[in-house]
Design a protein around this motif. Structure first.
Motif, PDB file in Angstrom:
ATOM      1  N   UNK A  24      13.269  14.206   1.653  1.00 28.72           N
ATOM      2  CA  UNK A  24      13.795  13.858   0.229  1.00 28.72           C
ATOM      3  C   UNK A  24      12.288  12.705   0.318  1.00 28.72           C
ATOM      4  N   UNK A  25      11.571  12.201   0.513  1.00 26.66           N
ATOM      5  CA  UNK A  25      10.530  11.131   0.902  1.00 26.66           C
ATOM      6  C   UNK A  25       9.493  12.124   0.495  1.00 26.66           C
ATOM      7  N   UNK A  26       8.882  12.918  -0.016  1.00 29.74           N
ATOM      8  CA  UNK A  26       7.705  13.355  -0.387  1.00 29.74           C
ATOM      9  C   UNK A  26       7.372  12.679  -1.605  1.00 29.74           C
ATOM     10  N   UNK A  27       7.754  11.803  -2.314  1.00 30.71           N
ATOM     11  CA  UNK A  27       6.758  11.286  -3.361  1.00 30.71           C
ATOM     12  C   UNK A  27       5.721   9.486  -2.267  1.00 30.71           C
ATOM     13  N   UNK A  28       6.205   9.722  -1.333  1.00 29.09           N
ATOM     14  CA  UNK A  28       5.046   8.792  -0.756  1.00 29.09           C
ATOM     15  C   UNK A  28       4.149   9.681  -0.254  1.00 29.09           C
ATOM     16  N   UNK A  29       4.234  11.562   0.402  1.00 32.16           N
ATOM     17  CA  UNK A  29       3.183  11.820   1.060  1.00 32.16           C
ATOM     18  C   UNK A  29       2.559  12.790   0.143  1.00 32.16           C
ATOM     19  N   UNK A  30       2.029  12.347  -0.877  1.00 31.26           N
ATOM     20  CA  UNK A  30       1.576  13.304  -1.968  1.00 31.26           C
ATOM     21  C   UNK A  30       0.150  13.636  -2.368  1.00 31.26           C
ATOM     22  N   UNK A  31      -0.796  13.714  -0.702  1.00 24.33           N
ATOM     23  CA  UNK A  31      -2.091  14.291  -1.031  1.00 24.33           C
ATOM     24  C   UNK A  31      -2.896  16.056  -0.824  1.00 24.33           C
ATOM     25  N   UNK A  32      -4.065  15.345  -1.191  1.00 24.73           N
ATOM     26  CA  UNK A  32      -4.133  16.777  -2.509  1.00 24.73           C
ATOM     27  C   UNK A  32      -5.212  17.280  -0.659  1.00 24.73           C
ATOM     28  N   UNK A  33      -5.826  16.536   0.127  1.00 29.72           N
ATOM     29  CA  UNK A  33      -7.045  16.445   1.232  1.00 29.72           C
ATOM     30  C   UNK A  33      -7.181  15.128   1.798  1.00 29.72           C
TER      31      UNK A  33
ATOM     32  N   UNK B 211       1.022  -0.876   0.264  1.00 27.70           N
ATOM     33  CA  UNK B 211      -0.208   0.288  -0.316  1.00 27.70           C
ATOM     34  C   UNK B 211       1.071   1.649   0.078  1.00 27.70           C
ATOM     35  N   UNK B 212       1.487   1.065   1.011  1.00 30.80           N
ATOM     36  CA  UNK B 212       2.753   2.422   0.687  1.00 30.80           C
ATOM     37  C   UNK B 212       3.810   2.889  -0.352  1.00 30.80           C
ATOM     38  N   UNK B 213       3.832   1.348  -1.167  1.00 35.67           N
ATOM     39  CA  UNK B 213       4.818   1.612  -2.151  1.00 35.67           C
ATOM     40  C   UNK B 213       6.243   1.621  -1.623  1.00 35.67           C
ATOM     41  N   UNK B 214       6.662   0.848  -0.777  1.00 39.52           N
ATOM     42  CA  UNK B 214       7.619   0.625  -0.261  1.00 39.52           C
ATOM     43  C   UNK B 214       8.330  -1.176   0.031  1.00 39.52           C
ATOM     44  N   UNK B 215       9.908  -0.943  -0.184  1.00 35.49           N
ATOM     45  CA  UNK B 215      10.263  -2.607  -0.474  1.00 35.49           C
ATOM     46  C   UNK B 215      10.203  -2.919   1.483  1.00 35.49           C
ATOM     47  N   UNK B 216       8.940  -4.271   1.938  1.00 37.19           N
ATOM     48  CA  UNK B 216       8.666  -4.796   3.391  1.00 37.19           C
ATOM     49  C   UNK B 216       9.914  -4.268   4.415  1.00 37.19           C
TER      50      UNK B 216
END
Length: 721
Positions: A490-499, A368-373
């Motif tokens: 440097x981790x903004x791609x995992x925290x891109x939300x509009x609302x 779900x988070x798009x990271x390596x476990x």
């Protein structure tokens, strides 16, 4: 309709989450607040805190611009400067000492979206195992016991509407009338139809005063009383053998553990008369419908899990669960204390109440988070143990969001030393709490009227707050600050939300298939259905309001009994030097450490400061008059308070409310030993000495420490069962 005008929201304080309408004043300055009678939980009721819940939002001390500590004090800076400096400091610490050298400390009043995001921020943006939150000081003992017995922790196993059907209700260490005032109507409805309300508490609280029975138990002996009740039930054949055989396991070990607790032994240990023990056991067992509720009074102890476990054993032994008027409930304290502990703020937890050590859970959440476990850290340590890690030099940087641990943690002096030892402390808050004033970087966050997002009330109902105002000045929404700081790291791609709703959709997916499954809940459903109970795995089916009607959450569907015996830690006991029990708690006018309510003038006028409750016999022995200054000492510190002389407390017990900071903070005194399972500190029971300020008289070492046992007084004041 006039009653439908304004923005629908929910009070920011206790776990009832009473519904309100917020509307801008005609003058354009501030908000009007009124109860919303269209929401079912409180029926349009609010307590005095609720009626004034919007006032601290516009307090003159409101933080409105980022601040960085410079020589000589705080300096206002731009958001870009503050975020850049915070990220650089945290990265420098991790570069020198490793990812685990930075910790995160959250709060139980955050929205589900922000709580979820904070857990993700710790594990993805910082990759640290060290995250916990102030809910560890609230619900952890009950959560541990419910997970062990039921396989699932949801504060109440029943909806609130089930309470009036009960024939007998035990409130164990729960002062509902002051902590969740609008919940009292459910208990009063049960009484009106003939149900009996039994309160077990060392103090005659506002709740005890409306009870049918009040037992002034000796502090720290709750599990002994519960074992005695169970033993009486077994001895008289009042247990539900059929339910035990069909739906539980482990009862024989509990039967054996309860056997030594005869009524006479229970009386000697707890102060509750032997006849009362037997009568209460009979009444609870033979009532067609019965419920037990616990709260912080029994949970905030070194045997907090045992206390709750012993209560659950009574419920299972009598088969009183899974139907209207029958169930167990641990009454959540904080506004989102339930949701806040479900989605990743706890040291060992991933969203959906998943274990961070479960390989399948790690794989699911990592996808779900798009990271390596493999990049997800393992479990950290509990809230108070994080401060111990700081004093040991292992945690050197800390981010705190929406919490005031200097005032809320036990052994306050240790916590202050821990925070002072940090290389960097970053705090996100709305008001300058005692903790915020220690920050190196202080970021202005958002108040409840400014946020959109969900919370989960004490019965497991997920509800929605809508935004009514914007943050003042340059303050920002809490979730936005986390996203901005993640980008600076440097981790903004995992925290891109509009609302906030976008965050909630991700939370739904992360929780899907977990114990606390929110997948079937949406903002639209919450509004349409007046809240949705979890678990709710399906968009087309209702959430589950009443749990365990047919099976428990363990794989075999059975509940588990757990024996409670003499083995284990004992509460700190009075002795010659410290001859009294000291306990703490809330008062109706204030909330938690008072950061919000002590900035509400109308509430401060009602309760302007702390005090120590002292029984008249004790006060007379020490020459203390009502209102005179007294000094309390424990093995951790000392503090002074005005005396409140009252016969509503046991002669061997002292009480101080917990809502103040600095020299008035009672947590200078409280015991920092932890329950071995829940890691809950022992706020509710420690040994203390008393002296009148300006006088030399204290209890001498040769004086009988049982002089203030209160057994004689207690027997005469306990209501007849």
């Amino acid at each position: 309709m006039e009653g439908d005008s304004g923005v629908r929201s929910h009070c920011c304080f206790c776990s009832m989450q009473c519904a309100v309408r917020l509307e801008a004043k005609p003058s354009g300055e501030g908000l009007d607040l009124r109860p919303d009678p269209g929401f079912p939980v409180a029926g349009g009721r609010l307590c005095q805190k609720g009626f004034h819940a919007h006032l601290h939002v516009s307090h003159p001390e409101r933080l409105t611009t980022p601040l960085v500590r410079r020589r000589g004090g705080f300096a206002a800076v731009s958001w870009a400067q503050a975020l850049e400096e915070a990220a650089a400091r945290l990265q420098s610490i991790q570069g020198r000492y490793g990812a685990g050298a930075v910790g995160v400390f959250g709060g139980g009043s955050l929205t589900n979206e922000t709580a979820y995001l904070l857990g993700k921020f710790a594990r993805v943006a910082l990759r640290t195992p060290f995250i916990d939150y102030n809910g560890r000081y609230c619900m952890s003992s009950a959560a541990a016991a419910m997970n062990r017995s039921f396989g699932l922790d949801r504060g109440l196993t029943n909806p609130l509407d089930d309470i009036p059907a009960a024939d007998i209700i035990l409130l164990v260490g729960a002062n509902v009338a002051e902590c969740q005032p609008t919940m009292m109507s459910y208990f009063r409805r049960a009484q009106k139809r003939g149900g009996r309300l039994v309160v077990i508490d060392p103090r005659e609280t506002a709740t005890a005063r409306v009870a049918d029975v009040h037992l002034r138990i000796r502090p720290g002996t709750d599990w002994i009383l519960m074992n005695g009740l169970l033993r009486a039930m077994i001895a008289e054949g009042w247990i539900d053998e059929d339910f035990i055989a069909r739906r539980t396991s482990g009862f024989e070990a509990v039967r054996e553990a309860a056997a030594p607790y005869t009524p006479e032994r229970v009386e000697a240990r707890t102060g509750v008369p032997a006849g009362v023990v037997v009568d209460l056991a009979r009444q609870f067992s033979l009532a067609p419908r019965g419920m037990i509720f616990t709260a912080r009074g029994v949970e905030q102890q070194v045997r907090g899990v045992d206390n709750v476990q012993a209560c659950i054993n009574l419920i299972l032994a009598t088969g009183k669960i899974g139907r209207p008027g029958c169930g167990f409930g641990a009454i959540t304290g904080q506004g989102n204390g339930q949701g806040g502990r479900e989605h990743g703020q706890k040291a060992d937890q991933l969203p959906g109440y998943r274990s961070i050590e479960d390989p399948a859970a790690r794989r699911h959440v990592a996808r779900v988070w798009g990271v390596d476990e493999r990049d997800l850290p393992g479990p950290g340590t509990s809230a108070f143990e994080m401060f111990q890690q700081m004093t040991a030099g292992r945690i050197r940087g800390l981010l705190i969001l929406g919490s005031n641990p200097v005032a809320s943690s036990p052994h306050r002096s240790l916590v202050r030393r821990a925070l002072a030892s940090l290389d960097t402390l970053v705090v996100i808050d709305i008001l300058p709490s005692e903790t915020a004033r220690m920050a190196d970087i202080l970021l202005p966050g958002s108040a409840w009227t400014e946020q959109e997002g969900t919370t989960t009330n004490l019965e497991g109902r997920v509800i929605l707050r809508r935004q009514a105002t914007s943050p003042p000045g340059r303050a920002r929404l809490d979730w936005r600050i986390l996203c901005d700081l993640a980008a600076a790291l440097g981790k903004g791609r995992h925290f891109s939300y509009s609302c906030a709703e976008e965050i909630f959709h991700e939370l739904r997916r992360a929780s899907a298939g977990g114990e606390a499954d929110y997948f079937g809940i949406t903002y639209e459903r919450i509004e349409r259905e007046n809240g949705v109970f979890w678990p709710c795995p399906d968009l087309d089916r209702p959430g589950q309001a009443r749990l365990f009607a047919d099976r428990f959450a363990h794989p075999d569907g059975r509940a588990r009994f757990f024996p409670v015996s003499e083995e284990g830690r004992r509460p700190e006991q009075p002795d010659m030097e410290y001859p009294f029990y000291l306990t703490t708690g809330r008062v109706v006018d204030h909330y938690l450490t008072g950061t919000q309510t002590r900035r509400t003038e109308r509430l401060v006028r009602r309760t302007p400061g702390p005090y120590v409750e002292i029984h008249p016999e004790t006060a007379a022995a020490f020459g203390i008059g009502d209102g005179e200054r007294v000094r309390l000492r424990t093995r951790r510190g000392k503090a002074e308070y005005p005396a409140k002389v009252t016969d509503r407390i046991r002669p061997d017990t002292l009480f101080v409310p917990c809502h103040w900071e600095g020299d008035e903070c009672v947590n200078q005194l409280t015991d920092d030993r932890l329950d071995p399972i829940s890691r809950m500190p022992s706020f509710k029971c420690c040994a203390a000495a008393l002296e009148k300020v300006g006088a030399e008289h204290t209890t001498s070492k040769g004086e009988d420490v049982h002089a203030f046992s209160g057994l004689r007084e207690e027997r005469s004041s306990a209501h007849s069962v």
